[in-house]
Design a protein around this motif. Structure first.
Motif, PDB file in Angstrom:
ATOM      1  N   PHE A 253      32.074  33.296  19.730  1.00  0.00           N
ATOM      2  CA  PHE A 253      31.721  33.736  18.382  1.00  0.00           C
ATOM      3  C   PHE A 253      30.382  34.470  18.456  1.00  0.00           C
ATOM      4  CE2 PHE A 253      34.900  30.763  17.534  1.00  0.00           C
ATOM      5  CZ  PHE A 253      35.182  30.628  16.184  1.00  0.00           C
ATOM      6  N   SER A 254      30.179  35.444  17.580  1.00  0.00           N
ATOM      7  CA  SER A 254      28.822  35.949  17.386  1.00  0.00           C
ATOM      8  C   SER A 254      28.057  34.861  16.628  1.00  0.00           C
ATOM      9  CB  SER A 254      28.828  37.247  16.581  1.00  0.00           C
ATOM     10  OG  SER A 254      29.179  36.982  15.225  1.00  0.00           O
ATOM     11  N   GLU A 270      27.112  33.165  22.732  1.00  0.00           N
ATOM     12  CA  GLU A 270      26.424  33.751  23.888  1.00  0.00           C
ATOM     13  C   GLU A 270      25.258  34.583  23.408  1.00  0.00           C
ATOM     14  OE1 GLU A 270      27.586  37.129  27.109  1.00  0.00           O
ATOM     15  OE2 GLU A 270      28.915  35.382  27.092  1.00  0.00           O
ATOM     16  N   GLY A 271      24.136  34.490  24.095  1.00  0.00           N
ATOM     17  CA  GLY A 271      22.964  35.264  23.718  1.00  0.00           C
ATOM     18  C   GLY A 271      21.783  34.966  24.612  1.00  0.00           C
ATOM     19  N   LYS A 272      20.632  35.509  24.228  1.00  0.00           N
ATOM     20  CA  LYS A 272      19.410  35.307  25.009  1.00  0.00           C
ATOM     21  C   LYS A 272      18.710  34.027  24.545  1.00  0.00           C
ATOM     22  CE  LYS A 272      16.630  38.801  25.916  1.00  0.00           C
ATOM     23  NZ  LYS A 272      15.572  39.831  25.771  1.00  0.00           N
ATOM     24  N   LEU A 298      19.011  30.360  20.566  1.00  0.00           N
ATOM     25  CA  LEU A 298      19.809  31.427  21.160  1.00  0.00           C
ATOM     26  C   LEU A 298      19.834  32.598  20.188  1.00  0.00           C
ATOM     27  CD1 LEU A 298      21.412  31.317  23.892  1.00  0.00           C
ATOM     28  CD2 LEU A 298      23.472  31.167  22.521  1.00  0.00           C
ATOM     29  N   GLU A 299      19.759  33.804  20.734  1.00  0.00           N
ATOM     30  CA  GLU A 299      19.713  34.998  19.874  1.00  0.00           C
ATOM     31  C   GLU A 299      20.650  36.075  20.412  1.00  0.00           C
ATOM     32  OE1 GLU A 299      16.354  38.167  19.871  1.00  0.00           O
ATOM     33  OE2 GLU A 299      15.739  36.659  18.389  1.00  0.00           O
ATOM     34  N   ASP A 300      21.418  36.701  19.505  1.00  0.00           N
ATOM     35  CA  ASP A 300      22.212  37.879  19.876  1.00  0.00           C
ATOM     36  C   ASP A 300      21.929  38.989  18.875  1.00  0.00           C
ATOM     37  OD1 ASP A 300      23.678  37.335  17.588  1.00  0.00           O
ATOM     38  OD2 ASP A 300      25.528  36.784  18.625  1.00  0.00           O
ATOM     39  N   ASP A 301      22.747  40.015  18.883  1.00  0.00           N
ATOM     40  CA  ASP A 301      22.497  41.172  17.992  1.00  0.00           C
ATOM     41  C   ASP A 301      22.663  40.831  16.518  1.00  0.00           C
ATOM     42  OD1 ASP A 301      22.048  42.709  20.206  1.00  0.00           O
ATOM     43  OD2 ASP A 301      24.087  43.511  20.307  1.00  0.00           O
TER      44      ASP A 301
END
Length: 438
Positions: A253-254, A270-272, A298-301
């Motif tokens: 998932f975002s 998933e992310g940084k 956790l960070e994504d776009d």
């Protein structure tokens, strides 16, 4: 990547293909050859540490295995030569050709014209076939596509979380996936229903009977028979294969999608990794005693989210640093007032997708969050953008750069030296080298 993986048919480059590429490569070549081919491809595409550091442990493992096999071959040849000398001395009058034949039969063992397990890839060793004629190996099953009336035995290497699907009548049904391996191969097992979810445990071995074969996968229904069996020795490369069958297929998932999901929805994200908290021992509501807890972000776009690991799940964060890109599988949404976070479950896993790049920067240390004899958490301003960020550094490294001693009063001695400018190498928020700027 496709240009360098020649045996795999060229396909239209889509997002779906990108997600499925690892599984397709492994299915085509197997784990060991896949690692070698990826290494060769990346030597032509990307040689930066962000990729090469991820590949190195797998490449080193293959190298060690090859060296061990080479030593084993040399040892076997040496033993064979020794036996040959003994037989020559006893026979005396035998010809060199006869001696060579006798030595080969003695060293390899007579098989009366029958193929050995080595001659037949995917089959169980001969002694196991005699005692386990009721069992079919996963290698044989994948070759034949039909277990007949035999049981399929294997070790549960990886278990997914509970997932759902809708029937034609829009009825909600549950299932979960297993990554299973034995001495010969690995396979994905899909188990319908949730009744067996708690009973089937990772690292335990089971027998599956009366299953449905669909392609290279096994489907376990309510009519299937599942029972525990003694431990099965599984090679390390096949365990890795079985693990990837599950990890690479987990729907991701975002963070935005995770935040709008219903309470206690099982998701993977998933992310940084942007922040890692300390381990706390806290009192849990409605439970006796305390439990360890660790938060990270956790960070994504699409946004950022806090993830809480509980108890033994904390170990999955070992080796992960701020700045790394990680996939966190099988976590549940938790709603509190206007915020949404994620909590670990019994099947949560953390996979490091990409290591943070090492950067050389100049910082000014302006504050201490926490200092101990082993690790210090501090705040520092980056000279190139005047941004204040938290960092973590080994206390011995910091003490050496500042010229102070460890032990009692260490924090006070640090404060006396501040503010303090230094040239550092950082990986995420971890300071790995530090040198005082005069």
């Amino acid at each position: 990547m496709w240009e360098f993986v020649s045996k795999i048919p060229k396909q239209k480059k889509t997002k779906k293909l990108k997600r499925e590429m690892p599984q397709k490569i492994i299915k085509q070549y197997g784990v060991n050859e896949s690692i070698q081919r990826i290494k060769n491809a990346m030597n032509k595409i990307r040689k930066d540490p962000g990729v090469q550091d991820l590949l190195r442990p797998f490449v080193d493992q293959l190298k060690s295995k090859a060296e061990a096999e080479k030593k084993g071959t040399k040892r076997k040849l040496s033993e064979t030569d020794s036996k040959a000398e003994d037989m020559k001395s006893e026979a005396g009058k035998s010809s060199a050709a006869s001696d060579s034949l006798d030595v080969e039969q003695e060293a390899e063992g007579k098989n009366d014209g029958k193929l050995t397990a080595k001659d037949e890839p995917g089959r169980l060793p001969q002694k196991d076939r005699k005692s386990q004629s009721w069992r079919i190996s996963i290698g044989e099953l994948k070759a034949s596509g039909n277990p007949g009336n035999k049981a399929i035995g294997g070790k549960i290497v990886q278990k997914s979380g509970l997932r759902t699907y809708q029937t034609r009548n829009k009825e909600k049904k549950f299932f979960f996936n297993l990554g299973v391996a034995d001495e010969t191969a690995s396979i994905k097992v899909m188990v319908y229903g949730r009744e067996r979810y708690q009973d089937i445990q990772e690292k335990s071995c089971y027998l599956f009977r009366e299953v449905i074969m669909e392609g290279n996968d096994i489907k376990v229904t309510k009519l299937s028979k599942v029972s525990k069996t003694p431990q099965i020795d599984v090679p390390e490369n096949l365990e890795m294969e079985a693990r990837m069958l599950i990890d690479l297929q987990a729907p991701v998932f975002s963070i935005k999608q995770a935040k709008i999901s219903a309470e206690k929805t099982l998701v993977s994200v998933e992310g940084k990794v942007t922040e890692i908290g300390s381990v706390e021992n806290i009192k849990v509501k409605n439970r006796r005693g305390k439990k360890d807890k660790q938060d990270f972000k956790l960070e994504d776009d699409t946004g950022s989210i806090r993830i809480t690991l509980w108890g033994e799940d904390i170990k999955h964060l070992r080796g992960v640093s701020c700045g790394d890109v990680a996939r966190v599988t099988n976590v549940k949404t938790s709603h509190f007032q206007d915020s949404v976070s994620l909590n670990s479950t019994d099947s949560t896993k953390i996979l490091k997708v990409q290591s943070a790049a090492v950067q050389s920067v100049t910082i000014e240390i302006i504050g201490i969050r926490k200092a101990s004899g082993t690790q210090t958490e501090l705040e520092a301003e980056l000279s190139h953008n005047n941004e204040v960020q938290p960092f973590v550094v080994a206390s011995s490294l910091l003490a050496g750069a500042l010229g102070v001693s460890l032990g009692g009063g260490f924090e006070d001695r640090l404060l006396d030296k501040m503010p303090f400018s230094a040239d550092v190498e950082i990986k995420g928020n971890q300071i790995i080298k530090i040198k005082s700027v005069k």
